[in-house]
Design an enzyme around this catalytic site. Structure first.
Site, PDB file in Angstrom:
ATOM      1  N   GLY A 146     -14.829 -76.796  46.200  1.00 42.03           N
ATOM      2  CA  GLY A 146     -15.116 -75.366  46.488  1.00 42.03           C
ATOM      3  C   GLY A 146     -13.954 -74.096  46.524  1.00 42.03           C
ATOM      4  CG  ASN A 149      -6.626 -66.847  42.917  1.00 44.89           C
ATOM      5  OD1 ASN A 149      -7.034 -65.906  43.591  1.00 44.89           O
ATOM      6  ND2 ASN A 149      -7.167 -67.252  41.872  1.00 44.89           N
ATOM      7  CE  LYS A 156       5.969 -73.599  54.512  1.00 53.38           C
ATOM      8  NZ  LYS A 156       6.383 -73.039  55.805  1.00 53.38           N
ATOM      9  CD  GLN A 203      -9.226 -73.521  51.163  1.00 55.80           C
ATOM     10  OE1 GLN A 203      -8.915 -74.679  51.396  1.00 55.80           O
ATOM     11  NE2 GLN A 203      -8.624 -72.998  49.958  1.00 55.80           N
ATOM     12  CE  LYS A 245     -11.249 -61.643  43.355  1.00 57.27           C
ATOM     13  NZ  LYS A 245     -12.059 -61.313  42.112  1.00 57.27           N
ATOM     14  CB  THR A 246      -9.311 -68.904  45.379  1.00 56.82           C
ATOM     15  OG1 THR A 246      -8.022 -68.977  44.988  1.00 56.82           O
ATOM     16  CG2 THR A 246      -9.977 -68.775  44.018  1.00 56.82           C
ATOM     17  CG  PHE A 261     -15.986 -78.801  55.408  1.00 59.24           C
ATOM     18  CD1 PHE A 261     -15.173 -77.883  55.071  1.00 59.24           C
ATOM     19  CD2 PHE A 261     -17.268 -78.873  55.009  1.00 59.24           C
ATOM     20  CE1 PHE A 261     -15.627 -76.752  54.523  1.00 59.24           C
ATOM     21  CE2 PHE A 261     -17.732 -77.801  54.313  1.00 59.24           C
ATOM     22  CZ  PHE A 261     -17.143 -76.674  54.150  1.00 59.24           C
ATOM     23  CD  GLU A 286      -7.033 -79.862  56.748  1.00 56.37           C
ATOM     24  OE1 GLU A 286      -7.570 -80.345  57.684  1.00 56.37           O
ATOM     25  OE2 GLU A 286      -7.006 -80.527  55.715  1.00 56.37           O
TER      26      GLU A 286
HETATM   27 MO1  MOS Z   1      -9.389 -83.120  55.423  1.00 55.80          MO
HETATM   28  S1  MOS Z   1      -9.993 -82.958  57.475  1.00 55.80           S
HETATM   29  O1  MOS Z   1      -8.072 -83.748  55.209  1.00 55.80           O
HETATM   30  O2  MOS Z   1     -10.693 -83.193  54.398  1.00 55.80           O
END
Ligand code: MOS
Length: 739
Positions: free
Chosen positions: A467, A631, A702, A638, A633-634, A240, A706
């Site tokens: 992850g 994908n 893309k 996310q 699903k992933t 993160f 985030e």
């Molecule tokens: Mo991200 S906040 O560039 O891990």
């Protein structure tokens, strides 16, 4: 060509993860491994007058205790190491100065974790204490405008047009301050480093978002050649942003292992995660909008005031997104910082975009009510057909479609725009929405693809999977380029001995690494096709390269599928054990021609208990145009994580500071609230707009990591206003604020 890209392929590492077979950086079985535990400062400002380690050193099992008195000097301060891995410019344990509570002041190393932990508690410290500054209030008067923020990448002030005049002349004005509590990263896996030396070479198992970044950092801090540093991070339990920069503990683990000539494991405790890596800072985001009576923006002015450390000028750049989101001729953004006794901040998911959009999208909601327009209609009237910040056309943009699809799926038309007008029994019901966006960045990366005579393919690149599903998407990309089922492809990542991959940061991981892997696998396919074409005994002999197709591991002529053979037959006949090819993605984007962003729209329904002030989020919907989804699903998983985090920021997350001691009071999972299943609505829906972008990278990816968090908190804050008629401009919106 696309057999598996886009499909909801299960995680290829799923079985390893649920069986415990996936090894994280603190789980590497090494002979003679010893354990390092930090002692941290209990004061926030001052200096160490005396530090007594005798009792700790004599404690059973203790091998050494390091303090600023015996810690080797680092070769360099932890200064920005280029674009990939910036960091804090202050290293603890190099002198007696204390700049923040929780600063590392000693390390106890022992044969077991328990003995190291016990020894750490025996270290006696006498401080000379000074009064710290630790919060924005009541220190706002000390705020100053820095030349640059974000480790020198973003100017302290940006302006275009004549914002002050335009604002003064605007028929309609909104001018408000939106505040945000300090938020801390809480990846399930805390930061951890295990270091083991062999001769003059060190292997560093590190919980990191970027293998190359860690390698460069260790090389620079210890002044050792980069080829003597091997970094491995095959499984990472979330990052993160707090694992996207390097932090002092990573160097200290390597130093301790060198000193002791033993493998050393250093894991930050949950509490230490709050003061050993950066966080999303507390902030006051002022937004002024000037508009015509029919809702056209004429001016936007933004000032962000936030705390920074004693040594760096950190601020997450909230102004960038406010600059580019809506068509508006006059704009200014200014950062103001207050020096505090807190460790430097660092990126946290959507760094800059998350707080910027929270403030902008709440202000837009306020403007919608002021001019009497539907919030979506207001946004459509201000839609940016080109990037207002630089006038460039978008490489692709599906924002209008996101609004349309979102409104339909959510049932936006059922919304009675009047605040406090919708009810379900005794609950007040509110609908809110907000826009989302995130830039499409890119890095260079390379990958190697190897085809073996038995028809298996192995792909290698030093990318990371935090992850998100990197292993899985890269498997799909290679499988499609080589005409193979995904079961035939094995992806190996997370090791600096592999070709240099891109980091998991700035939402670049998928686009960057998929580009390199696609190129490597495509080059490999071509190479094998050439082998067939040139081999007299091959059914492909003499064919043109582009007349040959591959499906299911079999090469054949497009016009006559009977003429063909498998990879395995061809390689076996030629006596090749393997064939390999590299793929090099230079990371270059046509950024002088196009502005590149992903966009989206977030919708939220809340139910508020009017007597208790409790907010339940009943529904969340996110609609995103993020290029090619590798994908579904992933990607969906996310994105749901991002939306839930946005909800968490809107309602729960808040690190509280004891202003007397300069210490966080809730640095743990019991008191720093993150949502549990019962907090999360069952009805979370995600929709991806089918979007093809030929410019951003090889496969038109893309990035989504985030984007999904960016609009969620504003959508919820706006829904709460709609439900209650109370505009709470301070996150998290806890029950007390609604009573
Ligand atoms: Mo991200 S906040 O560039 O891990």
């Amino acid at each position: 060509m696309s057999q598996s890209i886009g499909k909801p392929v299960n995680r290829v590492d799923g079985r390893l993860k649920v069986t415990g077979g996936a090894r994280y950086s603190a789980e590497i079985p090494l002979k003679g491994l010893v354990h390092a535990v930090f002692v941290t400062s209990t004061i926030a400002k001052g200096r160490i007058e005396q530090i007594d380690t005798r009792a700790a050193e004599q404690s059973p099992g203790v091998l050494s205790v390091l303090t600023h008195l015996n810690m080797p000097k680092l070769a360099k301060q932890l200064v920005a190491g280029g674009r990939q891995q910036p960091g804090m410019s202050f290293a603890p344990m190099q002198g007696p100065e204390i700049h923040y509570s929780g600063q590392q002041i000693a390390i106890a190393i022992a044969d077991t974790l328990e003995r190291a932990t016990h020894a750490a508690r025996l270290v006696q410290v006498r401080y000379r204490q000074e009064t710290p500054v630790v919060t924005l209030q009541p220190n706002l008067k000390q705020a100053y405008q820095p030349e640059k923020v974000l480790w020198g990448f973003v100017p302290g002030r940006t302006a275009r047009g004549n914002p002050s005049q335009a604002l003064a002349q605007a028929p309609v004005k909104i001018s408000e301050t939106y505040t945000l509590s300090t938020n801390h990263h809480n990846p399930l896996e805390p930061s951890a480093t295990t270091a083991v030396w062999e001769g003059d070479t060190v292997t560093v198992y590190n919980a990191t978002q970027g293998i190359t970044g860690t390698q460069k950092f260790i090389s620079e801090m210890l002044a050792i050649p980069i080829e003597k540093v091997r970094v491995i991070g095959q499984y990472v339990g979330g990052g993160f942003g707090c694992k996207a920069s390097s932090w002092p503990h990573e160097a200290f683990a390597v130093i301790a292992a060198r000193d002791l000539k033993r493998p050393v494991k250093l894991v930050l405790t949950r509490e230490q995660m709050y003061t050993s890596v950066g966080s999303r800072e507390e902030q006051a985001l002022q937004v002024s909008l000037g508009a015509t009576r029919d809702g056209k923006l004429t001016a936007i002015s933004h000032t962000k005031i936030s705390p920074t450390s004693p040594f760096d000028e950190w601020a997450e750049p909230s102004g960038n997104v406010i600059n580019m989101m809506y068509a508006c001729p006059n704009f200014e953004a200014t950062y103001r910082l207050v020096r505090t006794n807190i460790i430097s901040g660092c990126p946290m998911r959507g760094p800059g975009e998350v707080p910027g959009m929270y403030a902008l999208e709440c202000a837009m909601d306020e403007l919608a009510y002021t001019v009497g327009l539907d919030p979506i209609e207001l946004r459509l009237r201000n839609h940016a057909d080109v990037n207002p910040a630089d006038g460039l056309p978008w490489s692709s943009k599906s924002l209008k479609e996101c609004y349309k699809v979102g409104a339909e799926r959510f049932g936006w038309a059922k919304r009675n725009s009047k605040p406090r007008s919708m009810r379900d029994g005794r609950y007040l019901i509110g609908y809110g929405m907000a826009s989302a966006t995130y830039p499409v960045y890119s890095e260079s990366a390379s990958a190697r693809a190897q085809l073996f005579a038995d028809g298996r393919v192995v792909v290698k690149t030093s990318a990371t999977d935090i992850g998100t599903g990197t292993y899985t998407i890269l498997t799909q990309v290679a499988a499609d380029a080589l005409g193979l089922p995904v079961e035939q492809v094995k992806v190996e990542i997370g090791d600096s001995q592999q070709p240099k991959g891109g980091q998991s940061g700035g939402s670049t991981g998928a686009g960057t690494n998929a580009s390199a892997v696609h190129l490597a696998a495509t080059n490999l396919r071509r190479q094998v096709v050439q082998l067939g074409i040139k081999n007299k005994r091959s059914p492909l002999y003499g064919a043109k390269e582009d007349a040959v197709k591959v499906e299911n591991g079999r090469l054949f002529l497009a016009e006559n599928s009977a003429r063909g053979e498998t990879y395995s037959q061809l390689l076996t006949r030629l006596g090749h054990k393997q064939v390999e090819a590299m793929g090099e993605w230079d990371g270059k984007q046509p950024s002088e021609k196009y502005a590149m962003h992903a966009f989206g729209a977030d919708f939220a329904e809340v139910a508020v208990d009017p007597d208790l002030g409790l907010v339940r989020v009943r529904r969340l919907l996110g609609v995103y145009g993020a290029g090619r989804i590798l994908n579904v699903k992933t990607a969906r998983s996310q994105v749901i994580g991002g939306m839930v985090w946005g909800m968490s920021q809107a309602l729960l997350e808040h690190t509280s500071m004891d202003v007397n001691f300069g210490r966080y009071t809730n640095a743990n999972f019991a008191e720093y609230l993150v949502p549990v299943n019962a907090d999360i609505p069952g009805d979370i829906e995600v929709e991806f707009i089918d979007e093809r972008d030929p410019h951003v990278n090889v496969l038109g990816v893309k990035g989504i990591g985030e984007l999904a968090m960016v609009g969620a908190s504003a959508a919820i804050a706006n829904a709460i206003y709609h439900a209650t008629g109370k505009r709470i401009r301070d996150l998290p919106i806890t029950p007390d604020k609604l009573l």
